[in-house]
Motif scaffolding. Structure first.
Motif, PDB file in Angstrom:
ATOM      1  N   LEU A  12      19.847  -0.580   3.088  1.00 47.14           N
ATOM      2  CA  LEU A  12      19.922  -1.804   2.285  1.00 47.14           C
ATOM      3  C   LEU A  12      18.830  -2.795   2.679  1.00 47.14           C
ATOM      4  CD1 LEU A  12      23.785  -2.395   2.194  1.00 47.14           C
ATOM      5  CD2 LEU A  12      22.327  -1.547   0.352  1.00 47.14           C
ATOM      6  N   LEU A  13      18.529  -2.857   3.978  1.00 51.96           N
ATOM      7  CA  LEU A  13      17.489  -3.767   4.434  1.00 51.96           C
ATOM      8  C   LEU A  13      16.135  -3.362   3.868  1.00 51.96           C
ATOM      9  CD1 LEU A  13      16.882  -6.188   6.297  1.00 51.96           C
ATOM     10  CD2 LEU A  13      16.497  -4.538   8.150  1.00 51.96           C
ATOM     11  N   ASP A  14      15.835  -2.072   3.864  1.00 53.82           N
ATOM     12  CA  ASP A  14      14.557  -1.602   3.316  1.00 53.82           C
ATOM     13  C   ASP A  14      14.546  -1.644   1.792  1.00 53.82           C
ATOM     14  OD1 ASP A  14      13.496  -1.173   5.784  1.00 53.82           O
ATOM     15  OD2 ASP A  14      13.886   0.985   5.825  1.00 53.82           O
ATOM     16  N   ARG A  15      15.682  -1.366   1.187  1.00 54.70           N
ATOM     17  CA  ARG A  15      15.732  -1.303  -0.286  1.00 54.70           C
ATOM     18  C   ARG A  15      15.557  -2.679  -0.905  1.00 54.70           C
ATOM     19  NH1 ARG A  15      15.619  -1.696  -4.870  1.00 54.70           N
ATOM     20  NH2 ARG A  15      16.707  -0.536  -6.523  1.00 54.70           N
ATOM     21  N   TYR A  16      16.223  -3.680  -0.355  1.00 55.09           N
ATOM     22  CA  TYR A  16      16.182  -5.013  -0.953  1.00 55.09           C
ATOM     23  C   TYR A  16      15.269  -5.971  -0.197  1.00 55.09           C
ATOM     24  CZ  TYR A  16      20.107  -3.381  -3.712  1.00 55.09           C
ATOM     25  OH  TYR A  16      20.901  -2.680  -4.572  1.00 55.09           O
ATOM     26  N   ARG A  17      14.768  -5.537   0.974  1.00 53.03           N
ATOM     27  CA  ARG A  17      13.836  -6.327   1.774  1.00 53.03           C
ATOM     28  C   ARG A  17      14.368  -7.730   2.024  1.00 53.03           C
ATOM     29  NH1 ARG A  17       9.285  -3.793   2.511  1.00 53.03           N
ATOM     30  NH2 ARG A  17       8.138  -5.674   3.060  1.00 53.03           N
ATOM     31  N   PRO A  48      22.576  -6.795   3.483  1.00 53.42           N
ATOM     32  CA  PRO A  48      23.534  -6.096   4.357  1.00 53.42           C
ATOM     33  C   PRO A  48      24.455  -7.028   5.123  1.00 53.42           C
ATOM     34  CG  PRO A  48      21.325  -6.000   5.282  1.00 53.42           C
ATOM     35  CD  PRO A  48      21.180  -6.574   3.915  1.00 53.42           C
ATOM     36  N   VAL A  49      23.964  -8.189   5.528  1.00 52.68           N
ATOM     37  CA  VAL A  49      24.786  -9.084   6.345  1.00 52.68           C
ATOM     38  C   VAL A  49      25.891  -9.726   5.515  1.00 52.68           C
ATOM     39  CG1 VAL A  49      24.801 -11.178   7.755  1.00 52.68           C
ATOM     40  CG2 VAL A  49      22.958  -9.518   8.008  1.00 52.68           C
ATOM     41  N   LEU A  66      27.855  -2.976   8.904  1.00 52.07           N
ATOM     42  CA  LEU A  66      26.630  -3.357   8.181  1.00 52.07           C
ATOM     43  C   LEU A  66      25.747  -4.395   8.887  1.00 52.07           C
ATOM     44  CD1 LEU A  66      27.892  -3.462   4.473  1.00 52.07           C
ATOM     45  CD2 LEU A  66      25.999  -2.093   5.341  1.00 52.07           C
ATOM     46  N   PRO A  67      26.286  -5.477   9.445  1.00 53.26           N
ATOM     47  CA  PRO A  67      25.384  -6.557   9.878  1.00 53.26           C
ATOM     48  C   PRO A  67      24.541  -6.263  11.120  1.00 53.26           C
ATOM     49  CG  PRO A  67      27.614  -7.389   9.467  1.00 53.26           C
ATOM     50  CD  PRO A  67      27.694  -5.902   9.514  1.00 53.26           C
ATOM     51  N   VAL A  68      25.112  -5.635  12.160  1.00 54.57           N
ATOM     52  CA  VAL A  68      24.448  -5.593  13.474  1.00 54.57           C
ATOM     53  C   VAL A  68      23.113  -4.855  13.461  1.00 54.57           C
ATOM     54  CG1 VAL A  68      24.673  -4.787  15.858  1.00 54.57           C
ATOM     55  CG2 VAL A  68      26.585  -5.948  14.750  1.00 54.57           C
ATOM     56  N   PRO A  69      22.998  -3.631  12.894  1.00 55.95           N
ATOM     57  CA  PRO A  69      21.681  -2.981  12.899  1.00 55.95           C
ATOM     58  C   PRO A  69      20.606  -3.788  12.170  1.00 55.95           C
ATOM     59  CG  PRO A  69      23.401  -1.394  12.413  1.00 55.95           C
ATOM     60  CD  PRO A  69      24.047  -2.744  12.349  1.00 55.95           C
ATOM     61  N   ALA A  70      20.966  -4.370  11.023  1.00 60.25           N
ATOM     62  CA  ALA A  70      20.000  -5.171  10.283  1.00 60.25           C
ATOM     63  C   ALA A  70      19.589  -6.408  11.077  1.00 60.25           C
ATOM     64  CB  ALA A  70      20.581  -5.583   8.927  1.00 60.25           C
ATOM     65  N   LEU A  71      20.560  -7.081  11.682  1.00 62.02           N
ATOM     66  CA  LEU A  71      20.251  -8.257  12.496  1.00 62.02           C
ATOM     67  C   LEU A  71      19.395  -7.883  13.699  1.00 62.02           C
ATOM     68  CD1 LEU A  71      23.743 -10.016  12.454  1.00 62.02           C
ATOM     69  CD2 LEU A  71      21.638 -10.902  11.422  1.00 62.02           C
ATOM     70  N   ARG A  99      16.453 -16.951   2.510  1.00 65.35           N
ATOM     71  CA  ARG A  99      16.574 -16.469   1.145  1.00 65.35           C
ATOM     72  C   ARG A  99      15.306 -15.742   0.732  1.00 65.35           C
ATOM     73  NH1 ARG A  99      20.918 -18.745  -1.376  1.00 65.35           N
ATOM     74  NH2 ARG A  99      21.898 -20.475  -0.258  1.00 65.35           N
ATOM     75  N   GLY A 100      15.443 -14.810  -0.217  1.00 66.84           N
ATOM     76  CA  GLY A 100      14.288 -14.090  -0.718  1.00 66.84           C
ATOM     77  C   GLY A 100      13.957 -12.890   0.143  1.00 66.84           C
ATOM     78  N   ALA A 101      12.987 -12.120  -0.301  1.00 67.40           N
ATOM     79  CA  ALA A 101      12.567 -10.915   0.401  1.00 67.40           C
ATOM     80  C   ALA A 101      11.786 -11.280   1.644  1.00 67.40           C
ATOM     81  CB  ALA A 101      11.718 -10.031  -0.520  1.00 67.40           C
ATOM     82  N   ARG A 102      11.902 -10.448   2.659  1.00 65.69           N
ATOM     83  CA  ARG A 102      11.139 -10.692   3.881  1.00 65.69           C
ATOM     84  C   ARG A 102       9.680 -10.385   3.621  1.00 65.69           C
ATOM     85  NH1 ARG A 102      13.608  -5.442   6.013  1.00 65.69           N
ATOM     86  NH2 ARG A 102      11.871  -4.000   6.140  1.00 65.69           N
TER      87      ARG A 102
END
Length: 453
Positions: A304-309, A314-315, A354-359, A441-444
């Motif tokens: 999800l982190l890579d798909r939506y940037r 995910p969080v 969901l949150p911890v790996p993305a964070l 907010r927004g894509a990274r």
């Protein structure tokens, strides 16, 4: 090994209590003292790795962890059992704390800049996975070999860790210099005062003068420790990293997510064993929806982190699912019907996975490369502290709601379990709007491709 031991004893707590004559206070304390030792000594592990070398520190931690695990398995019954377990579980946590900073430091070295964020996310995800696998592993070991086996299994695993580290041929470079004593002592004592003071509130009462004095002393000691670290030329923890807003937000959310996860795992496992009267293997099997959902959330996080940037996807998705799931699971506890609990377990599991790996991946992007080892030690310390504070608060709530006779018999009633779950629900209910307000907010703008530029 270190993550597993935070929860592997959850299923073994009931047979341990009957075998050794433990009270409910000590059943919960067996888990709490280990997590507290992790939180208090991770900064010490980071300091030792810098001063005397990573491999030396890791070997010392692994040997200490394995030795303490063996001593846990030798716990005597009777009046000596409780103080004995407190000491050896604390030593086991110290050993784990010495290993953790070395692991992230090695990952930061062996991966290139463009792959480092993903590698650290995988590492955090695996740690998360073994955290939730703990009760199932504990159930299998306890059923087949007895409760002492959940500690004895660490002896061959620790030996394997040392063997693999020797074959890896990693650098053991050290900066040298004097070891600080004052800062570690102040940090350790302040966290012990705060966490154990909070837990003791369940015995004294939350409005008792002794409880208020303990909490005030613990809070004051933590503030003193923070002031001492900020004024030091060689700080034990680089607290100034919290001035980087994206990093501070990610660390704060990690702290808050760790608390309800441990509460639901530990108290949910004991509930299935004691309130529903399930066998050890049945208890482990009954946790599969929670574990499988958490594993799915862990692996879905990076996608999800890579798909939506965007870190928000995910969080926020995870926190929403975790909150709804925890509330739903709590609501059906009094009915003592397992099938009614499965939907809540599924939602809570995937939500907390969901949150911890993305964070973990994103917070390392927010700091300069040369500061990442310090940033990792600080993140790990605060994450473990979140688990310790959450367990202490939930334990205090459960003790306050538990009946005296049940406490002496080592039994946690349904009412007490519901009180502990309510703490987890409250933490999640606070974390979700906080994440909505603070996450960018927004894509990274970074990402794996740009990270190496």
């Amino acid at each position: 090994m270190v993550s597993l031991d935070q929860t592997v004893v959850a299923v073994a707590l009931d047979p341990m209590a009957h075998s050794l004559g433990l009270t409910t206070f000590m059943m919960h304390g067996v888990v709490l003292v280990y997590v507290l030792a992790l939180a208090a000594f991770v900064p010490v592990g980071g300091m030792l790795a810098r001063r005397i070398g990573r491999l030396t520190t890791f070997r010392a931690g692994a040997a200490l962890f394995a030795a303490a695990s063996g001593l846990c398995a030798l716990a005597p019954s009777g009046g000596a059992a409780e103080p004995y377990l407190v000491v050896v579980r604390a030593v086991q946590g110290v050993g784990g704390a010495l290993m953790m900073p070395v692991a992230t430091s090695v990952i930061a070295d062996v991966y290139e800049e463009r792959d480092r964020g993903r590698a650290l996310a995988v590492y955090a995800g695996l740690a998360q996975l073994f955290l939730v696998l703990g009760p199932i592993v504990g159930a299998v070991l306890t059923q087949l070999l007895g409760w002492r086996s959940v500690f004895l299994v660490n002896l061959p695993v620790g030996a394997a860790c040392l063997w693999m580290m020797a074959r890896a041929r990693l650098s053991n470079r050290a900066q040298g210099g004097a070891l600080s004593v004052v800062q570690p002592l102040v940090v350790i004592l302040s966290l012990v005062l705060l966490v154990l003071g909070l837990y003791q509130c369940g015995v004294w009462g939350f409005t008792d003068a002794r409880a208020l004095a303990a909490l005030a002393a613990g809070s004051g000691a933590v503030l003193l420790a923070v002031r001492l670290i900020l004024r030091s030329r060689h700080p034990l923890l680089d607290l100034r990293l919290l001035g980087i807003r994206p990093y501070a937000v990610a660390v704060a959310l990690t702290f808050l997510v760790q608390a309800p996860q441990l509460i639901l795992l530990v108290h949910g496992t004991v509930y299935l064993r004691q309130a529903l009267g399930l066998s050890l293997l049945a208890t482990g099997t009954s946790l599969l929806p929670l574990v499988a959902a958490s594993a799915a959330g862990t692996f879905l996080s990076g996608y999800l982190l890579d798909r939506y940037r965007s870190l928000r996807v995910p969080v926020l998705l995870g926190l929403t699912a975790a909150t709804v799931g925890a509330v739903a699971w709590t609501a059906v506890l009094p009915a003592r019907e397992y099938l009614w609990q499965v939907p809540g377990m599924l939602l809570a599991g995937v939500g907390m996975g969901l949150p911890v790996p993305a964070l973990s991946a994103e917070l390392m992007r927010a700091v300069p490369p040369e500061k990442r080892p310090d940033a990792s030690v600080l993140r790990q310390s605060i994450r473990q502290l979140g688990g310790a504070v959450g367990l202490a608060a939930a334990g205090a709530a459960a003790l306050a709601a538990n009946e005296d006779a049940a406490d002496r018999a080592g039994v946690i009633t349904v009412t007490a379990t519901s009180a502990a779950f309510a703490v987890a629900c409250c933490v999640l209910a606070v974390t979700l709007p906080l994440a909505v307000a603070t996450l960018p907010r927004g894509a990274r703008t970074g990402g794996r491709r740009n990270a190496g530029r």
